[in-house]
Write an enzyme that holds these catalytic residues in place. Structure first.
Site: not given
Ligand code: NAD
Length: 530
Positions: A251, A285
């Protein structure tokens, strides 16, 4: 070792190599105050935790959906009984307004009620009808058996609701769950784990804390990955899952369009889009991130939207409800939002309200931009902040064309006085969800799938039965209806008469017209055609 001697990381920055276990400092972004520390757990610690979960999962699966329902409903009680405290913790790590913080536990109750009570129906065996009369000699069964350990990785925008969204359906399916919340906001997820332990539930849910490396540890160990976060991280996770040959669901980000048609109720559209763009300071999101308005109502809409956005109250709430819009999650978010505004202005955009930081913490003023177009980052890239760029369009066709001009496809909204027209427009939009005369409605409809198209994701959460079945492996079982004796017709040794019967029966069942009964053609197969 005292707390001050430990290496520390702030808001997800890796801790320096140091003298002891690394910790991550969690800050209130509105005040800068440190509100907690959590361990920065290693991949080895994650692996140990997953091994532990594997020990208890078989029993969790064995108690069945009705046994699991009891535990999930106890967790629901716990969420209700602890709502005030949970909202306090949530506010401490996000600086959300009280109203926003209270939504997370309420949302959790609603979702738990849905999946706890319906999982038995959703996971019941299916007995599909055989596709042909030939197959009617078997009883067919599809069984839904959970993956053993589901890894859930979440972002920071809804620190409690976001984990609940995916942890609950996975638990309801019978899987054990390891959750890795965002390093920016891990405290609420730890509260959820505390609640699970406090109700005395089986140890099939665990939280590990840390940044990307800890998340990568989860991807290396779990049997299924449910990820919510940025498209960039989603891509890395997909690659790692492919390497391990495990399934995943992503997502990701969005750039949701709102289309305001000339026959819309402009007051409602201006209120709905102000809310859809500014809720949670735009860090949703499915936030409205760009608006297309038909020319005849453009001026009226822009004036009303700007007035609504200007009226929003921004600041830090305690337990009182004094503000509408909170802070951004961290400095990184502020710099993205400021860059999008600055680049737009440099390219000729006009700021009607907002456009800069308030001066307190990471607060950024709710912003309306006009004179913008698709060459600008504020329209083309995900902002994830409190900006609403508004564009005038000639007609519905232009609105659809521009709305579809994006690499993302998470959700969209259409505003019109004619609901059927709204649905016709919806069916032409490249988005996983479309709300007519509303925003976010799909998010509160667990019977519908929530998934993004394009770079907004792979797979979907929820969607009624699919929401739990996605965490299951499907097993097909065939069982003879009649007593079985001797050999099946087509078993060895091959005989031309048996081949003739088998091929003839399959053609009779599946082909059309004379080909179903074309005996000469069949005889040709065994060389008897003359
Ligand atoms: P992010 O991708 O930076 O981090 C998300 C999670 O992934 C965190 O827990 C982080 O520690 C982890 N992570 C980072 N690198 C990783 C790796 N290599 N392997 C595994 N895990 C890893 O995102 P963010 O900045 O925390 O959140 C914002 C983003 O989330 C925005 O792009 C937003 O649109 C998206 N989002 C999407 C939805 C949806 O349902 N589509 C809902 C909420 C947020």
């Amino acid at each position: 070792m005292t707390d001050t001697e430990r290496p520390k990381a702030t808001n997800g920055k890796a801790a320096a190599e140091g003298t002891g276990p690394a910790v991550i400092e969690v800050r209130n972004p509105g005040t800068g105050e440190i509100v907690g520390t959590v361990p920065d757990q290693s991949a080895r610690e994650v692996a140990a935790q997953v091994r532990e979960l594997r020990l208890y999962q078989p029993e969790w699966e064995a108690i069945g959906p009705d046994g699991r329902k009891e535990w999930l409903l106890k967790l629901q009680d716990w969420l209700i009984d602890n709502t005030e405290h949970l909202a306090d913790v949530l506010q401490s790590e996000t600086s959300k307004p009280r109203a926003d913080a209270l939504i997370d536990p309420a949302f959790g109750c609603d979702l738990i009620g849905y999946y706890a009570r319906r999982a038995a129906k959703f996971l019941a065996d299916d007995h599909p009808s055989p596709h042909s009369p030939l197959a009617r000699v078997k009883k067919l069964t599809t069984v839904y058996r959970p993956y053993q350990v589901v890894g859930v990785i979440t972002p920071w925008n809804f620190p409690l609701a976001m984990p609940i969204m995916d942890v609950i359906p996975a638990l309801a399916a019978g899987a054990a769950v390891i959750l890795k919340p965002s390093e920016v906001t891990p405290l609420s997820a730890l509260e959820l784990a505390r609640g699970w332990a406090e109700i005395g539930a089986p140890p099939v849910f665990a939280v590990v804390t840390g940044a990307g490396a800890t998340g990568a540890g989860v991807v290396a160990e779990a049997d299924y990955i449910q990820f919510t976060g940025s498209t960039a991280t989603g891509r890395k996770i997909a690659a790692a899952c492919v390497e391990r040959m495990i399934p995943y669901s992503l997502e990701l980000g969005g750039k949701d369009p709102a289309i305001v048609l000339a026959d819309a109720d402009i007051d409602r559209a201006a209120h709905g889009i102000a809310f859809g763009g500014m809720f949670n300071a735009g860090q949703v999101c499915i936030s409205v991130e760009r608006v297309y308005v038909e020319a005849p109502v453009y001026d009226e809409f822009v004036a009303k939207l700007t007035a609504n956005v200007k009226a929003l109250r921004q600041g830090i709430d305690g337990r009182d409800l004094n503000h509408d819009v909170g802070a951004l999650a961290n400095e990184n978010q502020v710099s993205i939002v400021q860059r999008h505004v600055d680049e737009a202005v440099a390219a000729g955009a006009t700021v009607l309200t907002g456009g800069k930081r308030t001066g307190q913490g990471t607060f950024f003023e709710p912003t309306v931009l006009i004179d913008v177009d698709h060459s600008m980052s504020c329209v083309a890239e995900e902002t994830f902040g409190p900006t609403l760029p508004v564009m005038k369009v000639a007609d519905e066709a232009e609105a659809i064309r521009l709305a579809n001009d994006s690499v993302y496809g998470l959700s969209a909204s259409v505003w019109t006085g004619d609901k059927d027209r709204g649905e016709r427009v919806a069916r032409q939009l490249n988005a996983g969800a479309v709300n007519i005369n509303d925003v976010f409605a799909n998010l509160f409809s667990y019977a519908l799938p929530m998934g993004g198209w394009g770079l907004s994701g792979v797979g979907a959460r929820w969607g009624g039965a699919n929401g739990v079945r996605k965490y299951c492996r499907q097993q097909a079982i065939t069982k003879p209806i009649l007593p079985t004796q001797g050999k099946e017709l087509f078993w060895y040794p091959y005989k031309s008469s048996n081949l003739l019967m088998a091929v003839g029966a399959m053609r009779a069942a599946g082909a059309r017209g004379l080909r179903r009964v074309d005996l000469p053609a069949l005889l040709k197969l065994r060389g008897d055609s003359k």
